[in-house]
Motif scaffolding. Structure first.
Motif, PDB file in Angstrom:
ATOM      1  N   ASP A  44       0.648  -1.199  -0.204  1.00 15.88           N
ATOM      2  CA  ASP A  44      -0.294  -0.227  -0.080  1.00 15.88           C
ATOM      3  C   ASP A  44       0.891   1.002  -0.137  1.00 15.88           C
ATOM      4  O   ASP A  44       2.073   1.008   1.010  1.00 15.88           O
ATOM      5  N   PRO A  45       0.217   2.160  -0.061  1.00 15.49           N
ATOM      6  CA  PRO A  45      -1.140   2.826  -0.754  1.00 15.49           C
ATOM      7  C   PRO A  45      -1.359   1.943  -2.198  1.00 15.49           C
ATOM      8  O   PRO A  45      -0.074   2.216  -3.108  1.00 15.49           O
ATOM      9  N   ARG A  93       6.476  -5.578  -6.283  1.00 19.27           N
ATOM     10  CA  ARG A  93       6.692  -5.677  -4.721  1.00 19.27           C
ATOM     11  C   ARG A  93       7.752  -6.556  -4.838  1.00 19.27           C
ATOM     12  O   ARG A  93       7.873  -7.224  -5.309  1.00 19.27           O
ATOM     13  N   ASN A 147      12.710   2.764  -6.488  1.00 24.24           N
ATOM     14  CA  ASN A 147      11.358   3.107  -4.987  1.00 24.24           C
ATOM     15  C   ASN A 147      11.293   1.647  -3.865  1.00 24.24           C
ATOM     16  O   ASN A 147       9.846   1.053  -4.582  1.00 24.24           O
ATOM     17  N   LEU A 148      12.215   1.892  -3.733  1.00 23.67           N
ATOM     18  CA  LEU A 148      12.123   0.404  -2.588  1.00 23.67           C
ATOM     19  C   LEU A 148      11.836   0.569  -1.652  1.00 23.67           C
ATOM     20  O   LEU A 148      11.245   2.578  -1.378  1.00 23.67           O
ATOM     21  N   HIS A 149      10.230   0.000  -1.181  1.00 20.91           N
ATOM     22  CA  HIS A 149       9.001   0.390   0.154  1.00 20.91           C
ATOM     23  C   HIS A 149       8.452   1.440  -0.537  1.00 20.91           C
ATOM     24  O   HIS A 149       7.006   1.467   0.277  1.00 20.91           O
ATOM     25  N   SER A 150       7.767   1.566  -1.568  1.00 21.35           N
ATOM     26  CA  SER A 150       6.884   2.588  -3.066  1.00 21.35           C
ATOM     27  C   SER A 150       6.392   1.915  -3.173  1.00 21.35           C
ATOM     28  O   SER A 150       6.439   0.798  -3.687  1.00 21.35           O
ATOM     29  N   PRO A 151       5.246   2.935  -3.922  1.00 23.88           N
ATOM     30  CA  PRO A 151       4.308   1.947  -4.579  1.00 23.88           C
ATOM     31  C   PRO A 151       5.868   2.224  -6.242  1.00 23.88           C
ATOM     32  O   PRO A 151       7.068   3.033  -6.126  1.00 23.88           O
ATOM     33  N   ARG A 200       6.668  11.401  -4.628  1.00 25.10           N
ATOM     34  CA  ARG A 200       6.579   9.436  -4.225  1.00 25.10           C
ATOM     35  C   ARG A 200       7.066   9.339  -2.471  1.00 25.10           C
ATOM     36  O   ARG A 200       7.556   8.998  -2.033  1.00 25.10           O
ATOM     37  N   ASP A 201       6.582   7.694  -2.053  1.00 25.57           N
ATOM     38  CA  ASP A 201       6.927   7.473  -1.152  1.00 25.57           C
ATOM     39  C   ASP A 201       8.336   7.142  -0.679  1.00 25.57           C
ATOM     40  O   ASP A 201       8.392   7.164  -2.134  1.00 25.57           O
ATOM     41  N   LEU A 202       8.965   7.328  -0.136  1.00 27.21           N
ATOM     42  CA  LEU A 202      10.211   7.028  -0.066  1.00 27.21           C
ATOM     43  C   LEU A 202      10.982   6.061   0.351  1.00 27.21           C
ATOM     44  O   LEU A 202       9.970   6.376   2.329  1.00 27.21           O
ATOM     45  N   HIS A 203      11.933   5.088   0.561  1.00 29.88           N
ATOM     46  CA  HIS A 203      12.353   4.338   1.714  1.00 29.88           C
ATOM     47  C   HIS A 203      12.871   5.699   2.292  1.00 29.88           C
ATOM     48  O   HIS A 203      13.664   6.794   2.279  1.00 29.88           O
ATOM     49  N   TYR A 260      16.703   7.500   2.006  1.00 29.06           N
ATOM     50  CA  TYR A 260      16.787   9.175   1.465  1.00 29.06           C
ATOM     51  C   TYR A 260      15.584  10.095   2.286  1.00 29.06           C
ATOM     52  O   TYR A 260      16.475  11.310   2.954  1.00 29.06           O
ATOM     53  N   LYS A 267       6.340   0.979   9.156  1.00 31.39           N
ATOM     54  CA  LYS A 267       6.668   0.732   7.666  1.00 31.39           C
ATOM     55  C   LYS A 267       7.713   1.987   7.158  1.00 31.39           C
ATOM     56  O   LYS A 267       7.881   2.496   7.667  1.00 31.39           O
ATOM     57  N   THR A 268       9.454   1.505   7.193  1.00 32.92           N
ATOM     58  CA  THR A 268      10.156   2.246   6.885  1.00 32.92           C
ATOM     59  C   THR A 268       9.714   3.500   6.187  1.00 32.92           C
ATOM     60  O   THR A 268      11.398   3.335   4.925  1.00 32.92           O
ATOM     61  N   VAL A 269       9.027   3.679   5.777  1.00 35.70           N
ATOM     62  CA  VAL A 269       8.761   4.751   4.593  1.00 35.70           C
ATOM     63  C   VAL A 269       8.868   6.076   4.571  1.00 35.70           C
ATOM     64  O   VAL A 269       8.466   7.152   6.156  1.00 35.70           O
TER      65      VAL A 269
END
Lengths: 455, 455
Positions: A94-95, A116, A425-429, B210-213, B217, B314-316
């Protein structure tokens, strides 16, 4: 030998890819209990692949959580042994709405596999399985090889320390090789010589004992969302230094020489910012971006929630507010000590009008690979061989908490030979792994074994 | 007359209750589009009840949103007309897990009806329907009576202004009577003489695209959750004054006399804190709790969310952070002006490393009922009649944004005769309405009409 590797890999290229895609189709999310069946299925699949690749002993070994997959091929007890560590579990997806294609329906586009786990870490540990197969099938295996592929890395490896302690003889080796990091670029190959430690906590702030009408009570009761915001805000000063007393105490400052060396790594701040879509980079005053993510500890909010989060307006004064907060640590900072420091800090700074429940979620120590170690030297030579360039040693920003554990239990050094990119995009969409990097990894790994055996 | 009311109400007590429970069973949540069918069903039910109670003209009138239910019984065009305003829509029921029984399955326990909408506002407007029935059935109606029961109060009445403007003649009246507030207690009856205004906005902070690690980052990119926390934290100083420039400019300070009068209302801070389960109350320095919720404007976070909010770690480093923030306003503060001020403030204080999208969700003006108005005087006499005590005039903390609109369009004053209690859990789980209050309301309302007709 090199020629044999090359042609074997060329002939099996498509199969190497398809097998990786098969693994990516299994939603092995260790954080979600509903995926427990997928986890077992994934472990079994990895074991089967190790057997097919040529391992002569393979076991799916139980732990108190998800099983560890072990495999080995010992060619000569007198030769050095390389233990390959990897993990078959992945982060939650997610998301979901931000993915362009299903996270567990791998798609190949512009030479990249989107799924993923493609880079973290299925695609990367599977390079080792295919490099191993290459050596076995061409009769060129130069070291004993052991595989330790775990299923709980993304939830902090809660059972690995016990597993390694219980299986010290089985796992005995001369070096540990991990591909779970990235390099600067294909043009600027690099090897991570350090990973940061981690201290990850959850903070829960309770104000009134129930959600209240924000008109009837607003102004008279501490709002836990506001209080939590104030607590979070107070953790960084105007120079983005972390203000928690004692936080930097154990940090060993990098020498001017080390910083000078780091500054030579190619880095384009404008390109970096453009890739992230931000107008300005950020960070602790007095340090460069590479230093921010490499040699400095950080404190980040990973999640935060309170009150009404649906559409439109609800005039509620929330009862509770939550945050997930984690620090990345540098060598010599103790994860346990920093965790305690964070927990105490959040408990202490709360006003008496709220209650705070703060607790540890997970953590791990930073790790540094000595540049003069046999393992690092073999990796550097291998990368130079296939990339045509001396790799740049860099300090990575991520954490692999099991490193400190593995070194402590097994008494050997760890080498990070990562073939991903920061843009994966580790851990990201839309996590992805470039096919070029996958094949380059498979090409490079046999050299590591060769040079390590020769050293 | 009084005796006839009393015996009629006594004889029909159980039916009066059962009819209210029937209405509470309809999940008329105006904020959720999936409840659109329930909204229509609820409007039809209200119309049917008005007909049965004795209204000789009843219509479910369309708007651009949910319909308004209109009903009337004109006994003599020369007599004064009372317009009863109420709303048949309710707040969303979440968080559902905190309810002890289903929000739309009313349960009676210890003399209280537990259900969403029991006090806000189905139970309260239905007192008027049953008081109306009492007068009709006993042949004692003293005023013309009109009902305006809307279905969008909980989402800010977006279509009511247009509806009232379009139906000015139909709604013509001499006073507007609203039961959508509470009183201090049955022992200390009170009448709200003011409601606060509202300015409700949403703030969205975007950092990276975007969501990042958070390891790769973390430290190099502004974290939108941290930035949003800093922005929220900066809105109050150490004395809990709101720091937004100009926020207090239009506030007319209460006179020492007015504050002295307010201080006489019975209030037990210890009991208030104990009911809310907090160790310490909170609020703007220099003001009492009743002043915090009555005569002072406030700024509250109603909701806040960012990043990972599931179980575990979650390491985001999140791409986005959101907050719902609202101000309660006092007379002479303009909702539109404060909304603009809030929006500009949040846009302005953001650092260049993030982008801010801030927008208005809803709002409305504060309202004050003059103590010397005919309507207030009639309400005070009615309450004194049935409670045996002069009611205390108090300033309520909530908002009824349509008050200013109704007064502007219809040119008459509004009287708040609320029979709820602060402890009714409005907008919270386990909303309730005491049966004693329900019956007392039905008993009191006919007196209001009598005294208003006589004045």
């Amino acid at each position: 030998m090199q020629q044999a590797w090359k042609s074997y890999q060329e002939q099996n290229k498509d199969r190497f890819l398809n097998e990786m895609l098969e693994l990516l189709r299994i939603p092995s999310i260790s954080a979600n209990t509903e995926n427990a069946g997928d986890m077992q299925r994934c472990a079994d699949a990895v074991a089967q692949r190790l057997r097919e690749a040529g391992a002569d002993r393979v076991e799916v070994m139980p732990t108190n959580g998800y099983p560890v997959v072990y495999g080995e091929k010992i060619i000569d007890p007198l030769k050095p042994t390389v233990l390959v560590y990897g993990h078959y579990d992945v982060q939650p997806a997610d998301p979901l709405e931000l993915w362009h294609s299903g996270p567990f329906e791998p798609v190949i586009k512009d030479g990249k596999v989107y799924a993923r786990g493609s880079a973290d870490d299925k695609g990367q540990f599977y390079m080792h399985v295919k490099a191993f197969e290459t050596m076995v099938q061409t009769g060129t295996q130069t070291t004993n090889i052991k595989f330790l592929i775990e299923g709980e890395e993304e939830v902090g490896s809660p059972n690995l320390e016990q597993f390694v302690a219980d299986n010290r003889d089985l796992l005995k080796c001369d070096v540990i090789l991990i591909s779970d990091t990235s390099m600067i670029s294909m043009e600027n190959p690099s090897i991570d010589v350090g990973v940061r430690g981690l201290a990850y906590i959850q903070v829960e702030v309770t104000g009134p004992n129930r959600d209240l009408h924000s008109g009837v009570y607003g102004g008279a009761v501490a709002n836990p969302a506001t209080i939590l915001a104030k607590m979070i805000a107070s953790c960084h000063d105007e120079n983005n230094h972390i203000t928690i007393p004692g936080f930097y105490d154990d940090v060993v400052e990098a020498t001017p020489e080390e910083r000078e060396l780091m500054a030579r790594a190619p880095f384009d701040a404008q390109e970096y910012a453009a890739d992230l879509g931000v107008q300005e980079l950020w960070g602790e005053k007095g340090y460069t971006t590479n230093e921010h993510t490499g040699i400095r500890p950080t404190l980040e909010v990973n999640g935060m929630w309170s009150g009404y989060t649906g559409e439109g307006a609800k005039t509620v004064l929330p009862s509770k507010a939550y945050a997930k907060i984690s620090a990345r640590l540098v060598p010599n900072q103790s994860s346990e000590k920093i965790t305690q420091m964070l927990l105490e800090h959040f408990r202490k700074i709360a006003p008496a009008s709220v209650q705070v429940n703060a607790y540890n979620l997970h953590g791990g120590e930073a790790y540094m690979t000595p540049l003069d170690s046999k393992g690092y030297q073999a990796a550097a030579k291998a990368v130079k061989e296939t990339f045509g360039k001396e790799p740049i040693p860099v300090r990575g920003g991520g954490s692999i908490p099991i490193c400190a554990i593995l070194e402590k239990e097994l008494g050997v050094k760890i080498v990070f030979m990562g073939f991903g990119l920061d843009s994966d995009n580790l851990h990201s969409p839309n996590e992805k792994f470039n096919l070029e990097n996958y094949y380059k990894g498979i090409e490079t790994i046999p050299y590591f074994h060769q040079y390590f055996a020769e050293a």
